[in-house]
Design a protein around this motif. Structure first.
Motif, PDB file in Angstrom:
ATOM      1  N   ARG A 205       3.198   8.289  10.098  1.00 20.93           N
ATOM      2  CA  ARG A 205       2.888   8.412   8.675  1.00 20.93           C
ATOM      3  C   ARG A 205       2.000   7.262   8.212  1.00 20.93           C
ATOM      4  N   THR A 206       2.238   6.055   8.744  1.00 25.25           N
ATOM      5  CA  THR A 206       1.379   4.915   8.426  1.00 25.25           C
ATOM      6  C   THR A 206      -0.033   5.169   8.936  1.00 25.25           C
ATOM      7  N   ALA A 207      -0.148   5.624  10.175  1.00 27.88           N
ATOM      8  CA  ALA A 207      -1.457   5.908  10.762  1.00 27.88           C
ATOM      9  C   ALA A 207      -2.208   6.948   9.939  1.00 27.88           C
ATOM     10  N   ASP A 208      -1.511   7.998   9.516  1.00 24.36           N
ATOM     11  CA  ASP A 208      -2.153   9.037   8.715  1.00 24.36           C
ATOM     12  C   ASP A 208      -2.652   8.484   7.387  1.00 24.36           C
ATOM     13  N   TYR A 209      -1.838   7.629   6.749  1.00 24.80           N
ATOM     14  CA  TYR A 209      -2.229   7.112   5.429  1.00 24.80           C
ATOM     15  C   TYR A 209      -3.410   6.150   5.528  1.00 24.80           C
TER      16      TYR A 209
ATOM     17  N   ILE B 248       0.844  -1.191   0.000  1.00 21.81           N
ATOM     18  CA  ILE B 248       0.000   0.000   0.000  1.00 21.81           C
ATOM     19  C   ILE B 248       0.880   1.241   0.000  1.00 21.81           C
ATOM     20  N   GLY B 249       0.272   2.365  -0.362  1.00 21.04           N
ATOM     21  CA  GLY B 249       0.990   3.630  -0.379  1.00 21.04           C
ATOM     22  C   GLY B 249       0.459   4.514  -1.480  1.00 21.04           C
ATOM     23  N   PRO B 250       0.770   5.809  -1.443  1.00 15.05           N
ATOM     24  CA  PRO B 250       0.270   6.735  -2.462  1.00 15.05           C
ATOM     25  C   PRO B 250       0.793   6.395  -3.854  1.00 15.05           C
ATOM     26  N   SER B 251       0.137   6.940  -4.864  1.00 17.99           N
ATOM     27  CA  SER B 251       0.613   6.762  -6.240  1.00 17.99           C
ATOM     28  C   SER B 251       2.020   7.336  -6.374  1.00 17.99           C
TER      29      SER B 251
ATOM     30  N   GLN C  92      -2.794 -10.844   4.943  1.00 16.70           N
ATOM     31  CA  GLN C  92      -2.363 -11.181   6.298  1.00 16.70           C
ATOM     32  C   GLN C  92      -1.172 -10.328   6.730  1.00 16.70           C
ATOM     33  N   SER C  93      -0.426  -9.814   5.747  1.00 19.69           N
ATOM     34  CA  SER C  93       0.669  -8.902   6.053  1.00 19.69           C
ATOM     35  C   SER C  93       0.629  -7.743   5.073  1.00 19.69           C
ATOM     36  N   CYS C  94       1.290  -6.661   5.455  1.00 19.75           N
ATOM     37  CA  CYS C  94       1.156  -5.426   4.694  1.00 19.75           C
ATOM     38  C   CYS C  94       2.482  -4.665   4.743  1.00 19.75           C
ATOM     39  N   ALA C  95       2.793  -3.959   3.659  1.00 23.97           N
ATOM     40  CA  ALA C  95       3.968  -3.093   3.621  1.00 23.97           C
ATOM     41  C   ALA C  95       3.547  -1.736   3.082  1.00 23.97           C
ATOM     42  N   PHE C  96       3.892  -0.684   3.832  1.00 22.38           N
ATOM     43  CA  PHE C  96       3.527   0.678   3.466  1.00 22.38           C
ATOM     44  C   PHE C  96       4.717   1.368   2.823  1.00 22.38           C
ATOM     45  N   PHE C  97       4.553   1.744   1.537  1.00 26.66           N
ATOM     46  CA  PHE C  97       5.591   2.434   0.768  1.00 26.66           C
ATOM     47  C   PHE C  97       5.305   3.934   0.770  1.00 26.66           C
TER      48      PHE C  97
END
Length: 273
Positions: free
Chosen positions: A263-267, A51-54, A231-236
């Protein structure tokens, strides 16, 4: 006369599951660095959501995993991509062999529209260089369509063109085509972004049914979808002057429920991106 079975290239017959891992992966398009030292372990038999912004490098990272990044003129990378402990970029590893073990489903369904449903699935075998007789091919087509959750909808019209299916059915047909070669890993680049809610639900159900049979890595901008399927996630995250990198990675419920980085919480709570 049927084709001979080439046992040297038939998919593995054991039930082993393999995860995939990157160590210090950086990527460039020409002189522009787009990823910086990304290390991530994607657990065997689970769904990992990216996950993460474009523009933060998620799709680039996904394409690096099965050596599609190198198909872009001027693209380069460093670091390691490990499948079953072996670097897929090691000398002597053929990209076609890597892509057979690490399949890809794209953002928009891309079946061969004039080719029949049956031949669309079987084309995966041909593209991977897998030769088999008609009986075995029939079995692989049926089992792949069943695994993709499409068999009951198309079993009585396998000779109809793949382009005659709805958008959601076409996406599941593409999943079946990837599954026909028995990959270890299935990469999915926003597979539901062009689909209606009903079709999205069916694709998500298919992902849930496939979990435990192979390793899935999915790029999604839909935070609810990431929570539902992974089940798992990575924030870019990236900025205008820094390349994409992982801010935080871990179990999906923790990233969404108790992230360690603000920053993860905000996204994930929709405050930017």
């Amino acid at each position: 006369m049927t084709d001979a079975i080439d046992t040297a290239v038939l998919p593995r017959l054991d039930d082993s599951l393999y995860g995939i891992e990157t160590r210090g992966v950086s990527a460039w398009f020409g002189d522009r660095k787009v990823l910086d030292r990304v290390s991530l372990s994607m657990t065997a038999g689970q769904v990992t959501a990216l996950i993460g912004p474009s523009g933060c490098g998620k799709s680039t990272y996904l394409r690096i995993l099965n050596r599609m990044h190198e198909m872009v003129r001027g693209a380069s990378l460093s670091g390691e991509v490990l499948l079953a402990g072996t670097d897929v970029y090691a000398a002597g590893r053929r990209p076609a062999d890597v892509r057979r073990r690490i399949g890809m489903v794209f953002q928009r369904p891309n079946p061969f529209p004039a080719m029949s449903i049956y031949d669309n699935v079987a084309s995966g075998l041909k593209l991977a260089g897998i030769r088999t007789d008609r009986e075995h091919r029939d079995h692989l087509v049926e089992s792949s369509l069943q695994a993709a959750g499409l068999w009951q909808e198309v079993s009585n019209r396998l000779r109809s063109p793949g382009g005659s299916l709805s958008g959601g059915q076409q996406q599941r047909l593409c999943i079946a085509r990837s599954l026909a070669v028995s990959p270890d890993v299935l990469l999915m680049d926003e597979p539901c972004s062009a689909l209606d809610p009903t079709s999205t639900r069916r694709v998500e159900e298919t992902i849930a049914e496939l979990r435990g049979r192979l390793t899935i890595v999915i790029v999604t901008h839909n935070m609810q979808q990431a929570q539902r399927v992974s089940q798992s996630c990575a924030f870019f995250l990236a900025s205008h002057d820094t390349p994409g990198r992982i801010v935080e990675a871990g179990p999906t419920d923790r990233l969404f429920g108790a992230p360690a980085d603000q920053r993860t919480a905000d996204y994930v709570n929709g405050r930017f991106g």
